[in-house]
Design a protein around this motif. Structure first.
Motif, PDB file in Angstrom:
ATOM      1  N   ARG A  53      39.265  34.752  22.571  1.00  0.00           N
ATOM      2  CA  ARG A  53      38.151  34.642  23.510  1.00  0.00           C
ATOM      3  C   ARG A  53      37.992  35.949  24.278  1.00  0.00           C
ATOM      4  NH1 ARG A  53      40.901  29.579  26.131  1.00  0.00           N
ATOM      5  NH2 ARG A  53      42.651  30.840  25.366  1.00  0.00           N
ATOM      6  N   SER A  54      36.765  36.233  24.711  1.00  0.00           N
ATOM      7  CA  SER A  54      36.502  37.515  25.363  1.00  0.00           C
ATOM      8  C   SER A  54      35.338  37.379  26.323  1.00  0.00           C
ATOM      9  CB  SER A  54      36.202  38.595  24.313  1.00  0.00           C
ATOM     10  OG  SER A  54      35.088  38.223  23.515  1.00  0.00           O
ATOM     11  N   SER A  55      35.286  38.327  27.266  1.00  0.00           N
ATOM     12  CA  SER A  55      34.202  38.419  28.238  1.00  0.00           C
ATOM     13  C   SER A  55      33.966  39.887  28.542  1.00  0.00           C
ATOM     14  CB  SER A  55      34.544  37.677  29.537  1.00  0.00           C
ATOM     15  OG  SER A  55      34.661  36.286  29.329  1.00  0.00           O
ATOM     16  N   GLY A  56      32.727  40.203  28.909  1.00  0.00           N
ATOM     17  CA  GLY A  56      32.436  41.590  29.242  1.00  0.00           C
ATOM     18  C   GLY A  56      31.021  41.768  29.737  1.00  0.00           C
ATOM     19  N   THR A  57      30.791  42.848  30.449  1.00  0.00           N
ATOM     20  CA  THR A  57      29.429  43.218  30.814  1.00  0.00           C
ATOM     21  C   THR A  57      28.716  43.760  29.584  1.00  0.00           C
ATOM     22  OG1 THR A  57      30.237  45.401  31.490  1.00  0.00           O
ATOM     23  CG2 THR A  57      30.045  43.718  33.197  1.00  0.00           C
ATOM     24  N   ILE A  58      27.410  43.602  29.552  1.00  0.00           N
ATOM     25  CA  ILE A  58      26.648  43.980  28.361  1.00  0.00           C
ATOM     26  C   ILE A  58      25.364  44.672  28.770  1.00  0.00           C
ATOM     27  CG2 ILE A  58      25.454  41.747  28.234  1.00  0.00           C
ATOM     28  CD1 ILE A  58      25.649  41.984  25.156  1.00  0.00           C
ATOM     29  N   PRO A  75      28.980  33.161  40.110  1.00  0.00           N
ATOM     30  CA  PRO A  75      29.290  32.349  38.923  1.00  0.00           C
ATOM     31  C   PRO A  75      30.729  32.549  38.454  1.00  0.00           C
ATOM     32  CG  PRO A  75      27.210  33.502  38.657  1.00  0.00           C
ATOM     33  CD  PRO A  75      27.864  34.076  39.870  1.00  0.00           C
ATOM     34  N   LYS A  76      31.231  31.587  37.733  1.00  0.00           N
ATOM     35  CA  LYS A  76      32.606  31.607  37.247  1.00  0.00           C
ATOM     36  C   LYS A  76      32.882  32.823  36.375  1.00  0.00           C
ATOM     37  CE  LYS A  76      36.668  29.793  36.166  1.00  0.00           C
ATOM     38  NZ  LYS A  76      37.772  29.665  37.153  1.00  0.00           N
ATOM     39  N   ILE A  77      31.954  33.198  35.513  1.00  0.00           N
ATOM     40  CA  ILE A  77      32.167  34.310  34.590  1.00  0.00           C
ATOM     41  C   ILE A  77      32.350  35.621  35.354  1.00  0.00           C
ATOM     42  CG2 ILE A  77      29.678  34.647  34.305  1.00  0.00           C
ATOM     43  CD1 ILE A  77      30.170  35.542  31.474  1.00  0.00           C
ATOM     44  N   VAL A  78      31.672  35.786  36.489  1.00  0.00           N
ATOM     45  CA  VAL A  78      31.786  37.013  37.281  1.00  0.00           C
ATOM     46  C   VAL A  78      33.145  37.082  37.962  1.00  0.00           C
ATOM     47  CG1 VAL A  78      30.782  38.340  39.168  1.00  0.00           C
ATOM     48  CG2 VAL A  78      29.294  37.094  37.601  1.00  0.00           C
ATOM     49  N   SER A  79      33.581  35.986  38.560  1.00  0.00           N
ATOM     50  CA  SER A  79      34.880  35.980  39.241  1.00  0.00           C
ATOM     51  C   SER A  79      36.024  36.194  38.260  1.00  0.00           C
ATOM     52  CB  SER A  79      35.065  34.672  40.004  1.00  0.00           C
ATOM     53  OG  SER A  79      35.019  33.559  39.122  1.00  0.00           O
ATOM     54  N   GLU A  80      35.940  35.611  37.057  1.00  0.00           N
ATOM     55  CA  GLU A  80      36.975  35.818  36.044  1.00  0.00           C
ATOM     56  C   GLU A  80      37.019  37.277  35.599  1.00  0.00           C
ATOM     57  OE1 GLU A  80      39.231  33.706  34.364  1.00  0.00           O
ATOM     58  OE2 GLU A  80      38.848  32.356  36.057  1.00  0.00           O
ATOM     59  N   TYR A  81      35.869  37.873  35.412  1.00  0.00           N
ATOM     60  CA  TYR A  81      35.812  39.268  34.986  1.00  0.00           C
ATOM     61  C   TYR A  81      36.386  40.190  36.057  1.00  0.00           C
ATOM     62  CZ  TYR A  81      33.843  43.704  33.382  1.00  0.00           C
ATOM     63  OH  TYR A  81      33.684  44.999  32.973  1.00  0.00           O
ATOM     64  N   ASN A  82      36.002  39.984  37.311  1.00  0.00           N
ATOM     65  CA  ASN A  82      36.487  40.845  38.384  1.00  0.00           C
ATOM     66  C   ASN A  82      37.987  40.703  38.597  1.00  0.00           C
ATOM     67  OD1 ASN A  82      33.923  41.843  38.886  1.00  0.00           O
ATOM     68  ND2 ASN A  82      33.477  40.352  40.479  1.00  0.00           N
ATOM     69  N   THR A  83      38.532  39.531  38.336  1.00  0.00           N
ATOM     70  CA  THR A  83      39.960  39.298  38.544  1.00  0.00           C
ATOM     71  C   THR A  83      40.812  39.969  37.482  1.00  0.00           C
ATOM     72  OG1 THR A  83      39.470  37.169  39.593  1.00  0.00           O
ATOM     73  CG2 THR A  83      41.727  37.514  38.808  1.00  0.00           C
ATOM     74  N   HIS A  84      40.349  39.993  36.236  1.00  0.00           N
ATOM     75  CA  HIS A  84      41.211  40.396  35.124  1.00  0.00           C
ATOM     76  C   HIS A  84      40.833  41.722  34.480  1.00  0.00           C
ATOM     77  CE1 HIS A  84      41.392  35.880  35.214  1.00  0.00           C
ATOM     78  NE2 HIS A  84      42.676  36.186  35.270  1.00  0.00           N
ATOM     79  N   MET A  85      39.808  42.401  34.966  1.00  0.00           N
ATOM     80  CA  MET A  85      39.341  43.604  34.275  1.00  0.00           C
ATOM     81  C   MET A  85      40.045  44.869  34.745  1.00  0.00           C
ATOM     82  SD  MET A  85      37.507  44.966  32.012  1.00  0.00           S
ATOM     83  CE  MET A  85      37.111  46.650  31.604  1.00  0.00           C
ATOM     84  N   GLY A  86      40.733  44.858  35.882  1.00  0.00           N
ATOM     85  CA  GLY A  86      41.213  46.098  36.478  1.00  0.00           C
ATOM     86  C   GLY A  86      42.577  46.569  36.038  1.00  0.00           C
ATOM     87  N   GLY A  87      43.145  46.043  34.954  1.00  0.00           N
ATOM     88  CA  GLY A  87      44.496  46.419  34.554  1.00  0.00           C
ATOM     89  C   GLY A  87      44.641  47.882  34.176  1.00  0.00           C
ATOM     90  N   VAL A  88      43.693  48.415  33.434  1.00  0.00           N
ATOM     91  CA  VAL A  88      43.766  49.820  32.995  1.00  0.00           C
ATOM     92  C   VAL A  88      43.594  50.749  34.190  1.00  0.00           C
ATOM     93  CG1 VAL A  88      42.747  51.571  31.505  1.00  0.00           C
ATOM     94  CG2 VAL A  88      42.942  49.216  30.703  1.00  0.00           C
ATOM     95  N   ASP A  89      42.667  50.431  35.087  1.00  0.00           N
ATOM     96  CA  ASP A  89      42.481  51.265  36.277  1.00  0.00           C
ATOM     97  C   ASP A  89      43.716  51.225  37.167  1.00  0.00           C
ATOM     98  OD1 ASP A  89      39.928  51.940  35.460  1.00  0.00           O
ATOM     99  OD2 ASP A  89      38.984  50.287  36.537  1.00  0.00           O
ATOM    100  N   LEU A  90      44.382  50.087  37.256  1.00  0.00           N
ATOM    101  CA  LEU A  90      45.612  49.996  38.042  1.00  0.00           C
ATOM    102  C   LEU A  90      46.704  50.871  37.431  1.00  0.00           C
ATOM    103  CD1 LEU A  90      47.236  48.699  40.326  1.00  0.00           C
ATOM    104  CD2 LEU A  90      47.723  46.772  38.786  1.00  0.00           C
ATOM    105  N   ALA A  91      46.850  50.836  36.121  1.00  0.00           N
ATOM    106  CA  ALA A  91      47.840  51.691  35.461  1.00  0.00           C
ATOM    107  C   ALA A  91      47.509  53.165  35.658  1.00  0.00           C
ATOM    108  CB  ALA A  91      47.898  51.352  33.966  1.00  0.00           C
TER     109      ALA A  91
END
Length: 553
Positions: free
Chosen positions: A373-378, A454-470
């Motif tokens: 499963r996947s999510s992303g801005t388009i 919306p749920k899709i926005v909150s999920e994306y904002n929560t889990h997308m920042g891993g690379v920027d954190l590293a």
């Protein structure tokens, strides 16, 4: 039998020529036969065109009519050998032309359908495939290890032996003699570089200078020896054409061996480099803190742990990757497919990426072929017929308004949400519901207010920042990599990735055991001391005695 015009001047391009010409029927005064005259007005140049007088049904069609002068564009002039034989039958010509036209239409339709990909049926209805990633499970250790042992999980003895061997070989190739380095000296050298990343000075010579001498670096080895190792440090044989596992591949395999999270983000990471020796490998990304550099595509967890990566090398990026669907997706989707192939349990995971990578075909392909499963801005030009509300209409309705469309057969949901500006997201596991709330500052009310999200926005904002954190953790204590050899920055970036992964692993184990973890700076210093001083260490990671490693002359 239909009417046919034969001419060795324009028959091969008859379809194109006639579409831009004037046709007129006429009757020959001498024979009474009917025919068609052709006139073109592309240019003022006149050419002799031989027209065929079309006899009535049942009569011979071998007789030719009179010649007429018409205007014809030079673009449509046929070459020699393209004329049809006047003795060929009109039935065969008509049959073959119609058959070829039908085949061409079918091929064009199929090509356009392949280019557009799967067609979707969008509706404004409830999304039936809402789901979340499986909770990650990690094995708790019996006790905490030392910082050096955590670092050795990624940079083990094999890597140091390869570096020492290749450094000696490179010095022989470059200056004709070996510098006779060994594993212990390479470890001490890397430990010194790590300390330099924490205690920074304007110039490298300042660590040995009388006024600014820093003993923890200067006492390890003389400045001359340090410069020699900096010049000769090497990782792979330049003269060998055989492909062998290098430091990058070894590091990748070590990262993929460990237990992983179930939610990942894929993004770019920049290795700072402003020189010109890297050629086209040097990229410019204006949105990054370090805008000039070498691009590395990374798959990371929410915690910032890097599980897989690949260096962007232009057209040769995917050489040897055994990709079968790569050509029809594009660069961004190819990167996602390559990095997701190494996920061990894709059906339990969700991956997030931004609009550089996202397309509807990629999201459906990940779901159908891998169960991922996947999510992303388009981007707007990749929505493939999904019509959501216009940006200006959403912004007019106010912050927090949204519109959505769903295709339950394709297991896709597209949501456009208005914040300060609009964002469009697509997902195979999340949609609008449940609608949450986020806090935003209102200029009109001069305070923070609650905004629907919306749920899709909150999920994306929560889990997308891993690379920027590293990337942020690497930038805090980045190992100095100034060199005339452009590729050295990549390898020092790999060393920093190994240290950060080791610290994140240490922090996770400490939390599992209910103990307090070290901060990143102290962890890096202890790991550096462990590399420099080879004596047995205490349980807390500090050396019993600090001894100087001196090079034997």
């Amino acid at each position: 039998m239909g009417h046919v015009i034969r001419s060795c001047d324009f028959m091969p391009t008859f379809q194109t020529f006639v579409s831009k010409s004037k046709l007129a029927a006429y009757v020959d005064k001498d024979t009474g036969h009917e025919g068609i005259s052709v006139s073109s007005f592309y240019s003022t140049r006149k050419r002799e065109v031989k027209s065929v007088v079309l006899p009535p049904d049942g009569s011979s069609d071998s007789e030719e009519g009179s010649n007429e002068e018409v205007e014809e564009d030079e673009l449509y002039r046929p070459t020699e050998g393209q004329c049809e034989d006047d003795s060929s039958s009109s039935d065969n010509l008509n049959g073959s032309s119609s058959h070829e036209a039908e085949e061409g239409a079918k091929q064009n339709k199929q090509a356009n359908q392949n280019k557009r990909g799967k067609m979707f049926s969008w509706r404004k209805t409830e999304f039936e495939h809402q789901s979340t990633a499986t909770q990650s499970c990690f094995t708790a250790p019996d006790e905490l290890s030392t910082p050096l042992m955590y670092f050795s999980k990624f940079f083990d003895k094999d890597i140091f032996e390869v570096i020492a061997q290749q450094t000696n070989l490179y010095s022989c190739q470059l200056i004709g003699c070996s510098i006779n380095t060994n594993v212990s000296e390479i470890k001490a050298f890397i430990g010194m570089k790590r300390i330099m990343g924490i205690v920074k000075m304007p110039a490298m010579e300042n660590y040995w200078a009388t006024d600014t001498r820093y003993e923890k670096v200067a006492d390890v080895m003389p400045l001359k020896r340090y410069k020699c190792l900096s010049r000769m440090l090497h990782f792979q044989d330049n003269m060998s054409s055989e492909s062998s596992e290098d430091v990058l591949d070894h590091m990748r395999s070590k990262c993929m061996e460990l237990e992983s999270e179930n939610q990942f983000s894929i993004d770019e990471m920049m290795v700072p480099y402003k020189g010109k020796k890297a050629g086209s490998l040097r990229q410019y990304l204006p949105s990054k803190p370090k805008k000039w550099g070498i691009k590395i595509f990374v798959r990371a967890g929410v915690s910032g742990f890097l599980y897989d990566f690949m260096v962007y090398t232009g057209k040769s990026t995917f050489d040897g990757s055994n990709q079968t669907q790569g050509k029809e997706f594009g660069l961004g989707a190819n990167v996602v497919l390559q990095l997701c192939k190494t996920i061990r349990n894709p059906s339990d995971c969700v991956v997030y990426f931004d609009n550089f990578f996202t397309s509807l075909r990629l999201v459906t392909h990940l779901k159908d072929s891998m169960g991922l499963r996947s999510s992303g801005t388009i981007r707007k030009n990749r929505l493939m017929g999904c019509r959501v509300e216009e940006d200006r209409d959403l912004l007019r309705r106010g912050r927090g308004s949204f519109d959505f469309r769903v295709d339950n057969d394709a297991k896709l949901a597209v949501v456009k949400w208005a914040d300060n500006k609009t964002d469009t997201l697509v997902s195979s596991c999340a949609s609008v519901n449940p609608v949450g709330q986020v806090r935003r500052y209102s200029k009109e009310e001069k305070r923070k207010i609650s905004v629907p999200c919306p749920k899709i926005v909150s999920e994306y904002n929560t889990h997308m920042g891993g690379v920027d954190l590293a990337d942020m953790m690497i930038a805090l204590y980045r190992t100095p990599a100034k060199s005339h050899r452009w590729y050295m920055g990549i390898y020092w970036q790999i060393v920093d990735i190994a240290v950060n992964n080791a610290w994140l692993l240490h922090r996770h184990d400490a939390a599992a055991l209910g103990q307090k973890h070290q901060c990143l700076k102290d962890f890096r210093l202890d790991a550096a001391r462990g590399l420099i001083y080879l004596e047995k260490q205490k349980r807390d990671g500090h050396p019993k005695e600090m001894k100087t490693i001196r090079h034997k002359k």
